[in-house]
Write a protein that holds these residues in place. Structure first.
Motif, short mmCIF file in Angstrom:
data_model
loop_
_atom_site.label_atom_id
_atom_site.label_comp_id
_atom_site.label_asym_id
_atom_site.label_seq_id
_atom_site.Cartn_x
_atom_site.Cartn_y
_atom_site.Cartn_z
N ALA A 93 -95.85 10.41 -3.40
CA ALA A 93 -95.96 9.77 -4.42
C ALA A 93 -97.33 8.41 -4.38
CB ALA A 93 -96.01 9.79 -6.08
N LEU A 94 -96.56 7.42 -3.40
CA LEU A 94 -96.44 6.46 -3.50
C LEU A 94 -97.80 6.16 -1.78
CD1 LEU A 94 -96.58 3.56 -4.30
CD2 LEU A 94 -94.69 3.58 -2.46
N LYS A 95 -97.53 7.79 -0.89
CA LYS A 95 -98.03 7.16 -0.18
C LYS A 95 -99.66 8.18 -0.49
CE LYS A 95 -98.82 7.27 4.83
NZ LYS A 95 -99.51 6.19 5.30
N ALA A 96 -99.73 8.82 -0.90
CA ALA A 96 -100.77 9.76 -1.40
C ALA A 96 -102.00 8.83 -1.58
CB ALA A 96 -100.40 10.41 -2.47
N LEU A 97 -100.69 8.35 -2.95
CA LEU A 97 -102.23 7.19 -3.52
C LEU A 97 -102.41 5.48 -3.09
CD1 LEU A 97 -99.76 6.90 -7.02
CD2 LEU A 97 -102.18 7.38 -6.81
N GLN A 98 -101.39 4.91 -1.63
CA GLN A 98 -102.11 3.80 -1.31
C GLN A 98 -103.08 4.57 -0.16
OE1 GLN A 98 -98.08 3.54 0.50
NE2 GLN A 98 -97.94 1.58 -0.59
N ASP A 99 -103.07 5.99 0.57
CA ASP A 99 -104.42 6.34 0.77
C ASP A 99 -105.30 7.41 0.80
OD1 ASP A 99 -102.95 5.65 3.78
OD2 ASP A 99 -101.04 6.09 2.72
N GLY A 100 -105.25 6.85 -0.58
CA GLY A 100 -106.25 7.35 -1.27
C GLY A 100 -106.91 8.20 -2.60
N ALA A 101 -105.35 9.11 -2.49
CA ALA A 101 -105.57 9.78 -4.19
C ALA A 101 -105.66 9.39 -5.13
CB ALA A 101 -104.27 10.43 -3.87
N GLN A 102 -106.34 9.25 -5.76
CA GLN A 102 -107.00 9.44 -6.98
C GLN A 102 -105.41 8.91 -8.48
OE1 GLN A 102 -109.41 6.75 -7.86
NE2 GLN A 102 -109.95 7.79 -5.84
N ASP A 103 -105.06 10.26 -8.45
CA ASP A 103 -103.74 10.11 -9.10
C ASP A 103 -102.51 11.21 -8.80
OD1 ASP A 103 -102.91 9.57 -11.18
OD2 ASP A 103 -103.91 10.27 -12.85
N TYR A 104 -101.89 11.22 -9.47
CA TYR A 104 -100.22 12.23 -8.99
C TYR A 104 -99.82 12.64 -10.38
CZ TYR A 104 -96.26 13.54 -5.94
OH TYR A 104 -95.54 14.45 -5.32
N LEU A 105 -100.54 14.05 -10.77
CA LEU A 105 -99.60 14.39 -11.70
C LEU A 105 -98.53 15.43 -11.70
CD1 LEU A 105 -103.02 14.53 -14.00
CD2 LEU A 105 -101.70 12.62 -13.87
N LEU A 106 -97.52 15.53 -12.13
CA LEU A 106 -96.71 16.41 -12.20
C LEU A 106 -96.51 17.47 -13.62
CD1 LEU A 106 -93.34 13.99 -12.55
CD2 LEU A 106 -94.54 15.57 -10.27
N LYS A 107 -96.72 18.74 -12.79
CA LYS A 107 -97.45 19.77 -13.69
C LYS A 107 -96.30 20.43 -14.78
CE LYS A 107 -98.88 23.04 -9.31
NZ LYS A 107 -98.29 23.69 -8.71
N LYS A 108 -95.23 19.79 -14.89
CA LYS A 108 -93.99 20.44 -15.81
C LYS A 108 -94.59 18.92 -17.36
CE LYS A 108 -90.31 16.94 -14.44
NZ LYS A 108 -90.53 15.90 -15.52
N ASP A 109 -95.86 18.13 -16.86
CA ASP A 109 -95.55 17.37 -17.61
C ASP A 109 -97.48 17.25 -18.25
OD1 ASP A 109 -93.44 16.18 -18.34
OD2 ASP A 109 -93.68 14.47 -16.20
N LEU A 110 -97.90 18.19 -17.96
CA LEU A 110 -99.23 18.47 -17.80
C LEU A 110 -100.13 19.14 -19.48
CD1 LEU A 110 -101.53 17.70 -15.46
CD2 LEU A 110 -101.87 19.76 -15.15
N GLU A 111 -100.69 18.10 -19.54
CA GLU A 111 -101.31 18.39 -20.63
C GLU A 111 -103.41 18.52 -20.53
OE1 GLU A 111 -99.97 16.09 -23.65
OE2 GLU A 111 -98.44 16.75 -24.22
N SER A 112 -104.06 19.38 -21.39
CA SER A 112 -105.15 19.25 -21.48
C SER A 112 -105.39 17.97 -21.43
CB SER A 112 -106.31 20.12 -22.62
OG SER A 112 -105.59 19.73 -24.23
N SER A 113 -105.34 17.25 -22.70
CA SER A 113 -105.67 15.76 -23.24
C SER A 113 -105.43 14.89 -21.54
CB SER A 113 -105.62 15.02 -24.08
OG SER A 113 -103.55 14.84 -24.09
N PHE A 114 -104.15 14.97 -20.78
CA PHE A 114 -104.31 14.09 -19.96
C PHE A 114 -104.80 14.55 -18.80
CE2 PHE A 114 -99.79 13.02 -17.50
CZ PHE A 114 -100.48 11.76 -17.07
N LEU A 115 -105.03 15.89 -18.35
CA LEU A 115 -105.63 16.38 -17.64
C LEU A 115 -107.06 15.62 -17.08
CD1 LEU A 115 -106.12 17.63 -14.72
CD2 LEU A 115 -106.18 19.81 -16.09
#
Length: 342
Positions: A93-115
């Motif tokens: 997650a840290l590597k992806a965010l440092q290199d340009g990903a805008q967000d890193y979300l876990l599927k198990k915590d995902l909700e429509s408002s969150f997404l």
């Protein structure tokens, strides 16, 4: 006009893909979904169009881990990417965010408002990044042009001094104009190097110094069969606040040695520049007749050494001099940090 949220989804699990599509519908924002199950399908030409957002599962049948993100980012560098994953891996997650990903979300915590909130913020951040990058590019172009114009203006001044030099027969005046022309050329070369450099603030001092020495030798008609120059220069990059005063110091000391150190134009001048812990050391030495005892570099009477003393103070440097077997100037200083201009 199509105002739908153009979404590219990389997801090989049909259940997860359906759940994400439902969340997008619940968000109330009209969307157009392009769904692919493999990295290969997502990177192929039919999908090489504009997207508002990319939703990316890192674990695909033909690619797994952070490399998946890098390959998608390389294909679609202008589009914001949100990573959706079933695994919690802080290092990825840290590597992806440092290199340009805008967000890193876990599927198990995902909700429509969150997404939907993550998508909105990701698009806004990506647009802000593009505006900042565009502004930086414009400023770099402007700064490059400034260096170019300063270099040209200094070269014009140098040419005018040269015209004045050849229009007079008075040796003292010729000498004074030639020295001033050398100082102007020294500053012009810094801006020339900055104009050609990948960095608009630093120059490779080794390359700069080689050109400076050649210019000084040419000005005074010195050939390789007369005075020899030995250069021992480390590969050091210096900013303009350091390079310009240091170049002027070298110009003064080298010119002084060429003009006064030798009874006839034969001998050796050595220039050294090396890094010390937290500092830089410059040495300019010749094997000539030596500096007269009545000349004190700490309390100089002539313009050249007065300028050297002032420039060393500007660099917060320390001067040491050795009169044995010729003359050696050793200057220890720190690279200057940019000072705020008012």
């Amino acid at each position: 006009m199509d105002n739908k949220l153009r979404t590219l989804l990389f997801e090989d699990n049909h259940g997860d893909a359906g759940l994400i599509e439902e969340m997008l519908e619940e968000s109330g924002v009209p969307f157009k979904l392009t769904h692919v199950e493999t990295l290969k399908d997502g990177l192929e030409t039919p999908y090489n169009n504009s997207f508002d957002i990319i939703l990316l599962d890192l674990g695909l049948p033909d690619s797994d881990g952070i490399d998946t993100f890098f390959r998608v980012q390389d294909k679609y560098p202008k589009f914001p990417i949100i990573i959706l994953t079933g695994l919690s891996d802080e290092s990825v997650a840290l590597k992806a965010l440092q290199d340009g990903a805008q967000d890193y979300l876990l599927k198990k915590d995902l909700e429509s408002s969150f997404l939907s909130r993550s998508i909105r913020y990701s698009i806004e951040r990506k647009r802000a990044e593009e505006q900042i990058n565009k502004s930086l590019e414009e400023k770099e172009i402007m700064l490059n042009e400034i260096h170019h114009r300063v270099k040209n203006n200094l070269q014009i001044i140098s040419s005018l001094l040269h015209l004045q030099e050849i229009s007079t027969n008075e040796e003292d005046v010729i000498d004074m104009l030639r020295e001033t022309e050398g100082r102007v050329k020294t500053m012009a070369m810094v801006h020339e190097k900055l104009y050609d450099s990948p960095s608009l603030t630093d120059i490779n001092f080794n390359e700069y110094l080689e050109k400076l020495v050649y210019s000084i030798l040419y000005t005074y008609g010195i050939t390789k069969d007369t005075i020899k120059i030995k250069l021992h220069i480390e590969d050091i990059n210096l900013n303009t606040d350091t390079a310009i005063p240091l170049g002027l110091i070298i110009n003064e000391l080298l010119t002084n040695s060429i003009k006064y150190a030798f009874k006839k134009p034969e001998g050796t001048i050595t220039l050294k520049l090396k890094s010390l812990p937290g500092k830089i050391e410059l040495t300019v030495a010749d094997d000539g007749i030596g500096l007269p005892e009545d000349i004190d570099p700490q309390n100089p009477q002539n313009l050249g050494l007065q300028l050297v003393k002032s420039l060393i103070e500007q660099l917060d440097g320390e001067l040491k001099m050795n009169r044995n077997n010729g003359t050696e100037f050793k200057i220890i200083f720190k690279e200057q940090k940019y000072k705020k201009r008012i």
